[in-house]
Design a protein around this motif. Sequence first.
Motif, PDB file in Angstrom:
ATOM      1  N   ASP A  13       0.833  -1.207   0.000  1.00  0.00           N
ATOM      2  CA  ASP A  13       0.000   0.000   0.000  1.00  0.00           C
ATOM      3  C   ASP A  13       0.867   1.257   0.000  1.00  0.00           C
ATOM      4  OD1 ASP A  13      -2.377   1.579   2.249  1.00  0.00           O
ATOM      5  OD2 ASP A  13      -2.170   1.671   0.064  1.00  0.00           O
ATOM      6  N   TYR A  14       1.693   1.379  -1.005  1.00  0.00           N
ATOM      7  CA  TYR A  14       2.482   2.591  -1.172  1.00  0.00           C
ATOM      8  C   TYR A  14       2.629   2.862  -2.665  1.00  0.00           C
ATOM      9  CZ  TYR A  14       6.286  -0.712  -2.049  1.00  0.00           C
ATOM     10  OH  TYR A  14       7.058  -1.737  -2.538  1.00  0.00           O
ATOM     11  N   TYR A  15       2.838   4.099  -2.991  1.00  0.00           N
ATOM     12  CA  TYR A  15       2.932   4.511  -4.385  1.00  0.00           C
ATOM     13  C   TYR A  15       4.378   4.627  -4.851  1.00  0.00           C
ATOM     14  CZ  TYR A  15       2.280   7.364  -8.565  1.00  0.00           C
ATOM     15  OH  TYR A  15       2.294   7.833  -9.841  1.00  0.00           O
ATOM     16  N   ALA A  16       5.234   5.022  -3.920  1.00  0.00           N
ATOM     17  CA  ALA A  16       6.622   5.271  -4.306  1.00  0.00           C
ATOM     18  C   ALA A  16       7.550   5.033  -3.121  1.00  0.00           C
ATOM     19  CB  ALA A  16       6.778   6.711  -4.796  1.00  0.00           C
ATOM     20  N   ILE A  17       8.798   4.792  -3.457  1.00  0.00           N
ATOM     21  CA  ILE A  17       9.861   4.688  -2.447  1.00  0.00           C
ATOM     22  C   ILE A  17      10.934   5.708  -2.775  1.00  0.00           C
ATOM     23  CG2 ILE A  17      11.798   3.265  -1.690  1.00  0.00           C
ATOM     24  CD1 ILE A  17       9.946   0.911  -1.529  1.00  0.00           C
ATOM     25  N   GLY A  18      11.386   6.381  -1.748  1.00  0.00           N
ATOM     26  CA  GLY A  18      12.436   7.367  -1.923  1.00  0.00           C
ATOM     27  C   GLY A  18      13.641   7.047  -1.068  1.00  0.00           C
ATOM     28  N   TRP A  19      14.755   7.643  -1.476  1.00  0.00           N
ATOM     29  CA  TRP A  19      15.990   7.535  -0.693  1.00  0.00           C
ATOM     30  C   TRP A  19      16.349   8.918  -0.148  1.00  0.00           C
ATOM     31  CZ3 TRP A  19      18.690   3.469   1.021  1.00  0.00           C
ATOM     32  CH2 TRP A  19      18.471   2.224   0.421  1.00  0.00           C
ATOM     33  N   PHE A  20      16.830   8.912   1.077  1.00  0.00           N
ATOM     34  CA  PHE A  20      17.253  10.120   1.766  1.00  0.00           C
ATOM     35  C   PHE A  20      18.615   9.863   2.399  1.00  0.00           C
ATOM     36  CE2 PHE A  20      13.147  12.423   2.085  1.00  0.00           C
ATOM     37  CZ  PHE A  20      12.292  11.414   1.677  1.00  0.00           C
ATOM     38  N   ARG A  21      19.246  10.912   2.842  1.00  0.00           N
ATOM     39  CA  ARG A  21      20.446  10.754   3.647  1.00  0.00           C
ATOM     40  C   ARG A  21      20.514  11.868   4.678  1.00  0.00           C
ATOM     41  NH1 ARG A  21      25.170  12.227  -0.806  1.00  0.00           N
ATOM     42  NH2 ARG A  21      24.692  14.478  -0.994  1.00  0.00           N
ATOM     43  N   GLN A  22      21.235  11.576   5.740  1.00  0.00           N
ATOM     44  CA  GLN A  22      21.452  12.582   6.773  1.00  0.00           C
ATOM     45  C   GLN A  22      22.885  12.480   7.255  1.00  0.00           C
ATOM     46  OE1 GLN A  22      18.643  12.641  10.024  1.00  0.00           O
ATOM     47  NE2 GLN A  22      19.205  14.744  10.523  1.00  0.00           N
ATOM     48  N   ALA A  23      23.631  13.524   6.992  1.00  0.00           N
ATOM     49  CA  ALA A  23      25.005  13.597   7.466  1.00  0.00           C
ATOM     50  C   ALA A  23      25.030  14.174   8.874  1.00  0.00           C
ATOM     51  CB  ALA A  23      25.835  14.465   6.517  1.00  0.00           C
ATOM     52  N   LEU A  24      26.151  13.963   9.546  1.00  0.00           N
ATOM     53  CA  LEU A  24      26.287  14.433  10.925  1.00  0.00           C
ATOM     54  C   LEU A  24      26.065  15.933  11.007  1.00  0.00           C
ATOM     55  CD1 LEU A  24      27.022  13.306  13.713  1.00  0.00           C
ATOM     56  CD2 LEU A  24      29.389  13.987  13.253  1.00  0.00           C
ATOM     57  N   GLU A  25      25.199  16.335  11.900  1.00  0.00           N
ATOM     58  CA  GLU A  25      24.885  17.750  12.156  1.00  0.00           C
ATOM     59  C   GLU A  25      24.281  18.453  10.945  1.00  0.00           C
ATOM     60  OE1 GLU A  25      28.162  18.611  15.670  1.00  0.00           O
ATOM     61  OE2 GLU A  25      28.497  19.459  13.684  1.00  0.00           O
ATOM     62  N   LYS A  26      23.688  17.695  10.049  1.00  0.00           N
ATOM     63  CA  LYS A  26      23.008  18.295   8.910  1.00  0.00           C
ATOM     64  C   LYS A  26      21.572  17.795   8.849  1.00  0.00           C
ATOM     65  CE  LYS A  26      26.922  19.292   5.922  1.00  0.00           C
ATOM     66  NZ  LYS A  26      27.471  19.170   4.542  1.00  0.00           N
ATOM     67  N   ALA A  38      27.156   9.663   5.147  1.00  0.00           N
ATOM     68  CA  ALA A  38      25.876   9.928   5.809  1.00  0.00           C
ATOM     69  C   ALA A  38      25.201   8.599   6.129  1.00  0.00           C
ATOM     70  CB  ALA A  38      24.964  10.757   4.895  1.00  0.00           C
ATOM     71  N   ILE A  39      24.141   8.696   6.896  1.00  0.00           N
ATOM     72  CA  ILE A  39      23.232   7.557   7.038  1.00  0.00           C
ATOM     73  C   ILE A  39      22.189   7.693   5.938  1.00  0.00           C
ATOM     74  CG2 ILE A  39      21.581   6.364   8.499  1.00  0.00           C
ATOM     75  CD1 ILE A  39      23.071   7.479  10.912  1.00  0.00           C
ATOM     76  N   TYR A  40      22.008   6.627   5.195  1.00  0.00           N
ATOM     77  CA  TYR A  40      21.064   6.628   4.080  1.00  0.00           C
ATOM     78  C   TYR A  40      19.815   5.853   4.489  1.00  0.00           C
ATOM     79  CZ  TYR A  40      24.523   8.656   0.983  1.00  0.00           C
ATOM     80  OH  TYR A  40      25.421   9.518   0.392  1.00  0.00           O
ATOM     81  N   TYR A  41      18.692   6.460   4.213  1.00  0.00           N
ATOM     82  CA  TYR A  41      17.398   5.888   4.575  1.00  0.00           C
ATOM     83  C   TYR A  41      16.538   5.701   3.330  1.00  0.00           C
ATOM     84  CZ  TYR A  41      18.514   7.688   9.266  1.00  0.00           C
ATOM     85  OH  TYR A  41      19.095   7.965  10.471  1.00  0.00           O
ATOM     86  N   CYS A  42      15.715   4.661   3.361  1.00  0.00           N
ATOM     87  CA  CYS A  42      14.661   4.574   2.365  1.00  0.00           C
ATOM     88  C   CYS A  42      13.321   4.770   3.074  1.00  0.00           C
ATOM     89  CB  CYS A  42      14.687   3.242   1.620  1.00  0.00           C
ATOM     90  SG  CYS A  42      14.489   1.766   2.624  1.00  0.00           S
ATOM     91  N   THR A  87      21.171   2.954   6.722  1.00  0.00           N
ATOM     92  CA  THR A  87      22.421   2.232   6.551  1.00  0.00           C
ATOM     93  C   THR A  87      23.528   3.270   6.385  1.00  0.00           C
ATOM     94  OG1 THR A  87      23.529   0.492   5.283  1.00  0.00           O
ATOM     95  CG2 THR A  87      22.112   1.977   4.034  1.00  0.00           C
ATOM     96  N   LEU A  88      24.643   3.052   7.074  1.00  0.00           N
ATOM     97  CA  LEU A  88      25.710   4.036   7.115  1.00  0.00           C
ATOM     98  C   LEU A  88      26.639   3.880   5.926  1.00  0.00           C
ATOM     99  CD1 LEU A  88      27.290   6.287   8.586  1.00  0.00           C
ATOM    100  CD2 LEU A  88      28.466   4.460   9.854  1.00  0.00           C
TER     101      LEU A  88
END
Length: 118
Positions: A28-41, A90-94, A112-113
């Motif tokens: 039940d989802y339309y799309a999947i995206g990828w994100f990232r978060q670097a330290l202090e960002k 960064a840590i990468y998220y889906c 995932t780092l």
Amino acid sequence: VQLQASGGGLVQPGGSLRLSCAASGSSDYYAIGWFRQALEKEREWLSIITRKDGTTWYADSAKGRFTISRDNAKNTVDLQMNNLQPEDTAIYYCAADRRFSQTGYEYWGQGTLVTVSS
């Protein structure tokens, strides 16, 4: 929808990594995206792909080096990352959502780092 990101690790500058996001529990989802978060960002959206027809969209920071793809038979979405640089660390998220969007995702994986260093 449960999401499991994998494929992170240590890579030298100029190297490549392929991240994978496995979706389970519900379609039940339309799309999947990828994100990232670097330290202090702040978290940064990178790319999105629709489940049904594979329409893609990239952030400027991802264009040309990152490629998103899907395998509906395996319920996975991959992010191929080439020519990685230290600033890609960064840590990468889906994440999955019922819309085609850069923000407001409903379902998130654990991350995932990725470390780019010589």
